[in-house]
Write an enzyme that holds these catalytic residues in place. Sequence first.
Site, PDB file in Angstrom:
ATOM      1  N   ASP A 327       1.314   6.281   4.602  1.00 38.08           N
ATOM      2  CA  ASP A 327       1.469   5.113   3.749  1.00 38.08           C
ATOM      3  C   ASP A 327       1.145   5.425   2.294  1.00 38.08           C
ATOM      4  O   ASP A 327       1.931   5.153   1.374  1.00 38.08           O
ATOM      5  CB  ASP A 327       0.552   3.998   4.277  1.00 38.08           C
ATOM      6  CG  ASP A 327       0.605   2.718   3.474  1.00 38.08           C
ATOM      7  OD1 ASP A 327       0.350   2.761   2.255  1.00 38.08           O
ATOM      8  OD2 ASP A 327       0.872   1.659   4.064  1.00 38.08           O
ATOM      9  N   LEU A 357       2.396  -0.842   4.060  1.00 38.07           N
ATOM     10  CA  LEU A 357       3.550  -0.198   4.692  1.00 38.07           C
ATOM     11  C   LEU A 357       3.226   0.135   6.141  1.00 38.07           C
ATOM     12  O   LEU A 357       4.038  -0.084   7.041  1.00 38.07           O
ATOM     13  CB  LEU A 357       3.946   1.065   3.930  1.00 38.07           C
ATOM     14  CG  LEU A 357       4.233   0.923   2.441  1.00 38.07           C
ATOM     15  CD1 LEU A 357       4.733   2.249   1.874  1.00 38.07           C
ATOM     16  CD2 LEU A 357       5.235  -0.191   2.170  1.00 38.07           C
ATOM     17  N   ASP A 358       2.037   0.671   6.371  1.00 35.12           N
ATOM     18  CA  ASP A 358       1.615   0.985   7.734  1.00 35.12           C
ATOM     19  C   ASP A 358       1.543  -0.266   8.600  1.00 35.12           C
ATOM     20  O   ASP A 358       2.128  -0.328   9.690  1.00 35.12           O
ATOM     21  CB  ASP A 358       0.232   1.640   7.705  1.00 35.12           C
ATOM     22  CG  ASP A 358       0.296   3.156   7.736  1.00 35.12           C
ATOM     23  OD1 ASP A 358       1.250   3.701   8.303  1.00 35.12           O
ATOM     24  OD2 ASP A 358      -0.625   3.788   7.206  1.00 35.12           O
ATOM     25  N   TYR A 359       0.802  -1.256   8.139  1.00 33.54           N
ATOM     26  CA  TYR A 359       0.559  -2.418   8.988  1.00 33.54           C
ATOM     27  C   TYR A 359       1.832  -3.239   9.204  1.00 33.54           C
ATOM     28  O   TYR A 359       2.114  -3.680  10.329  1.00 33.54           O
ATOM     29  CB  TYR A 359      -0.554  -3.280   8.401  1.00 33.54           C
ATOM     30  CG  TYR A 359      -1.925  -2.696   8.635  1.00 33.54           C
ATOM     31  CD1 TYR A 359      -2.502  -2.716   9.902  1.00 33.54           C
ATOM     32  CD2 TYR A 359      -2.649  -2.119   7.600  1.00 33.54           C
ATOM     33  CE1 TYR A 359      -3.757  -2.175  10.137  1.00 33.54           C
ATOM     34  CE2 TYR A 359      -3.914  -1.569   7.825  1.00 33.54           C
ATOM     35  CZ  TYR A 359      -4.459  -1.606   9.089  1.00 33.54           C
ATOM     36  OH  TYR A 359      -5.700  -1.061   9.323  1.00 33.54           O
TER      37      TYR A 359
END
Length: 461
Positions: A327, A357-359
């Site tokens: 991310d 972005l990850d979550y």
Amino acid sequence: MSSLSYFLSEIRKAARLPERPAPLFAEPGALPSVYAVSDLAAASVAAAGEALSDLIAARHGTPAEVAVDRRLASFWFKSSLRPDGWELPPVWDPVAGDYQTGDGWIRLHTNAPHHRKAALSVLGIRNDETADRTKVAAAVAEWDGTPLEDAIVAAGGCAGEMRSAEAWAAHPQGKAVAAEPLLRHESFAGPAAAAWEIVPSRPLSGIRVLDLTRVLAGPTATRFLAGYGADVLRIDPPSDLWSEALEEEMLLGKRSAVLDLRTAEGMERLKELIAGADVMVHGYRSDALAGFGLDSARRRALNPGLVDVALCAYGWSGPWAKRRGFDSIVQMSSGIAETGMLHYKQDKPTPLPVQALDYATGFILAAAALSGLAERVRSGAGSSFRTSLARTAALLEGRFEDPDARSFAPETAADLAPRVENTHWGPARRLASPVELSTTPVFWDFPAGPIGTSGPVWRSR
């Protein structure tokens, strides 16, 4: 169209979810960001909830109502665990972070031992306890950004030069990502329509989910599935290949086993696990599983009804399709960190306030997995979905937060779930769930623990 409506509409279409009345979004306000991060958080969490509701409807005909707490969704995008009487371990390796180059900025990601070794070797620094940020900063300053990024990547490491949004849009990889769908979907003839009972109060009970991901996107997806009853078995490599981080955050409700895929025995066991899975979520680079002899065709042959969900960092086409990334690195590459720096008039990269972005990608992956399960129930078809962190960045690009939006009220004890979670590291509380389904409570069958505490076997159904 508001950013919230736009994000939800795009994720619904990508995950093949039916249109329905918008869920109730409680709590106006926003995280402090130039981008509409709280809208993205609320929309991705809502899509996962709607996908679960659609799966219940596939068997029972009536979807559950979905409600989302926008504030809690935003808080979950930072962390969910609140230790009681102990402290969380450091998230970052001491030399990871942003450094000034001769012509800009670069971020080094050194949490994995082999990534740290690669970066320090390129910089000519011994990989031991004497390596520190001062030495790294002095060495990085001797390089321009692009040559250093290329050298570290070529050495097997992970780094991202800070680029502008305009430079990324013109970059061959930026163009490739922009041309990809948010989720690429395929259906495959399966053995038969699934006969899962799907009890609305625990709809994923008996569903087997094979988790071949590290941090954070993939584990976010499988953590969501575990909260509704799925048997999630996470497979980690031996410790000499990876230094685990955020175990207390990512292993909630999951069993964890260690397999060495460099051995014939480990590969055979993995094939058996794939054959017995209902869902497989994996975050290897696009060529990695194929290198093990487990490309998509082979996985499909092992398990025709499999819901195969994949993510990578930089997309599935273009010159960087096989590049490592996380991310924080993608935020540097795609222009997010520079946009924040210019907006806030800072003198260094200014990323999003959370690893959005990850979550967000994690909840999108959860929605895809549930959509695939619903497809399996309705037609017997297996399916595959794939996306990338860079494609989620493209979804966010151009969607900015209202400059007049007020900040969320600070977190209080009322935001925590009532149950004490006795983790391996000590007692703690979790944030309350950011999504609620009218028929379906969320809870995890066991607390977070360390990796490698289970065997690489499925439970009996």
